[in-house]
Write a protein that holds these residues in place. Structure first.
Motif, PDB file in Angstrom:
ATOM      1  N   SER A   1      -1.593   7.889  -5.712  1.00 19.48           N
ATOM      2  CA  SER A   1      -2.468   7.226  -4.752  1.00 19.48           C
ATOM      3  C   SER A   1      -2.790   8.238  -3.661  1.00 19.48           C
ATOM      4  O   SER A   1      -1.968   8.501  -2.798  1.00 19.48           O
ATOM      5  N   TYR A   2      -3.969   8.817  -3.728  1.00 18.66           N
ATOM      6  CA  TYR A   2      -4.353   9.826  -2.760  1.00 18.66           C
ATOM      7  C   TYR A   2      -4.732   9.176  -1.443  1.00 18.66           C
ATOM      8  O   TYR A   2      -5.317   8.109  -1.405  1.00 18.66           O
ATOM      9  N   LYS A   3      -4.374   9.844  -0.360  1.00 15.23           N
ATOM     10  CA  LYS A   3      -4.725   9.353   0.963  1.00 15.23           C
ATOM     11  C   LYS A   3      -6.054   9.964   1.389  1.00 15.23           C
ATOM     12  O   LYS A   3      -6.446  11.018   0.913  1.00 15.23           O
ATOM     13  N   HIS A   4      -6.719   9.258   2.276  1.00 21.12           N
ATOM     14  CA  HIS A   4      -8.025   9.681   2.769  1.00 21.12           C
ATOM     15  C   HIS A   4      -7.992   9.734   4.289  1.00 21.12           C
ATOM     16  O   HIS A   4      -7.251   8.978   4.916  1.00 21.12           O
ATOM     17  N   PRO A   5      -8.822  10.595   4.903  1.00 23.32           N
ATOM     18  CA  PRO A   5      -8.800  10.672   6.369  1.00 23.32           C
ATOM     19  C   PRO A   5      -9.488   9.459   7.012  1.00 23.32           C
ATOM     20  O   PRO A   5     -10.519   8.989   6.539  1.00 23.32           O
ATOM     21  N   CYS A   6      -8.880   8.986   8.084  1.00 23.30           N
ATOM     22  CA  CYS A   6      -9.496   7.929   8.894  1.00 23.30           C
ATOM     23  C   CYS A   6     -10.744   8.519   9.535  1.00 23.30           C
ATOM     24  O   CYS A   6     -10.713   9.636  10.055  1.00 23.30           O
ATOM     25  N   LYS A   7     -11.848   7.785   9.509  1.00 28.24           N
ATOM     26  CA  LYS A   7     -13.090   8.312  10.079  1.00 28.24           C
ATOM     27  C   LYS A   7     -13.058   8.350  11.604  1.00 28.24           C
ATOM     28  O   LYS A   7     -13.919   8.947  12.226  1.00 28.24           O
TER      29      LYS A   7
ATOM     30  N   LEU B   1      -4.403  11.007   7.670  1.00 32.21           N
ATOM     31  CA  LEU B   1      -4.468  10.553   6.286  1.00 32.21           C
ATOM     32  C   LEU B   1      -3.847   9.167   6.146  1.00 32.21           C
ATOM     33  O   LEU B   1      -2.725   8.927   6.603  1.00 32.21           O
TER      34      LEU B   1
ATOM     35  N   ARG C   1      -5.911   4.560   0.722  1.00 31.05           N
ATOM     36  CA  ARG C   1      -7.326   4.302   0.451  1.00 31.05           C
ATOM     37  C   ARG C   1      -7.706   2.822   0.493  1.00 31.05           C
ATOM     38  O   ARG C   1      -8.879   2.493   0.525  1.00 31.05           O
TER      39      ARG C   1
ATOM     40  N   CYS D   1      -6.472   1.434  10.482  1.00 29.03           N
ATOM     41  CA  CYS D   1      -5.742   2.700  10.534  1.00 29.03           C
ATOM     42  C   CYS D   1      -4.418   2.439  11.245  1.00 29.03           C
ATOM     43  O   CYS D   1      -4.400   1.919  12.366  1.00 29.03           O
TER      44      CYS D   1
ATOM     45  N   LEU E   1     -12.164   3.560   6.592  1.00 32.63           N
ATOM     46  CA  LEU E   1     -12.613   4.387   5.472  1.00 32.63           C
ATOM     47  C   LEU E   1     -14.052   4.132   5.053  1.00 32.63           C
ATOM     48  O   LEU E   1     -14.747   5.038   4.637  1.00 32.63           O
TER      49      LEU E   1
END
Length: 109
Positions: free
Chosen positions: A3-9, A14, A17, A22, A31
C-alpha cells in the motif's frame, strides 16, 4: 499487497491513499481534487467560488489577516474559522460550512 503512501496536497507528508483526512495537518480530502465545503462539488485550482452552489471559497482570517480557503480552520495559523449568524436575535457562532444557521435556521449568507 503493498500500500503505497501519497503526499498530502496541503502539507506534503506521506499518507495512506484512502485517507479522508490528513493525520498531520488535519485537512479534509488531502489526496483528491479540492471540493466545495458546502455541496462537495469538485473545484478547479484557483477557483474563487463554487461553480455549483456559488459560495465564495476564500475568507480573510480574522486572526492572522491572510486569505484562507473556506474550511473549519485557517490554512496559515490554524485558528478556527467561524461565522456569526446575522439574525440579531440569534448571533450564534458556527463553522462557515453551513448554508443556514444551526440554531435558528436563517441563511448565513
Amino acid at each position: 499487497m503493498a500500500s503505497y503512501k501519497h503526499p498530502c496536497k496541503y502539507c506534503g507528508k506521506l499518507i495512506a491513499r484512502d485517507s479522508n483526512f490528513c493525520p498531520f495537518c488535519t485537512q479534509e480530502n488531502p489526496l483528491g481534487p479540492m471540493r466545495c465545503p458546502i455541496c462537495r462539488y469538485p473545484l478547479e485550482d484557483g477557483a474563487k467560488a463554487c461553480g455549483h452552489c456559488g459560495i465564495l471559497l476564500w475568507k480573510i482570517c480574522e486572526s492572522c489577516g491572510k486569505e484562507t480557503f473556506l474550511g473549519d480552520k485557517c490554512s496559515y495559523c490554524g485558528t478556527p474559522i467561524i461565522v456569526v449568524c446575522p439574525n440579531p436575535k440569534c448571533r450564534a457562532e458556527q463553522p462557515p460550512t453551513n448554508r443556514n444557521c444551526v440554531k435558528c435556521g436563517k441563511p448565513l449568507r
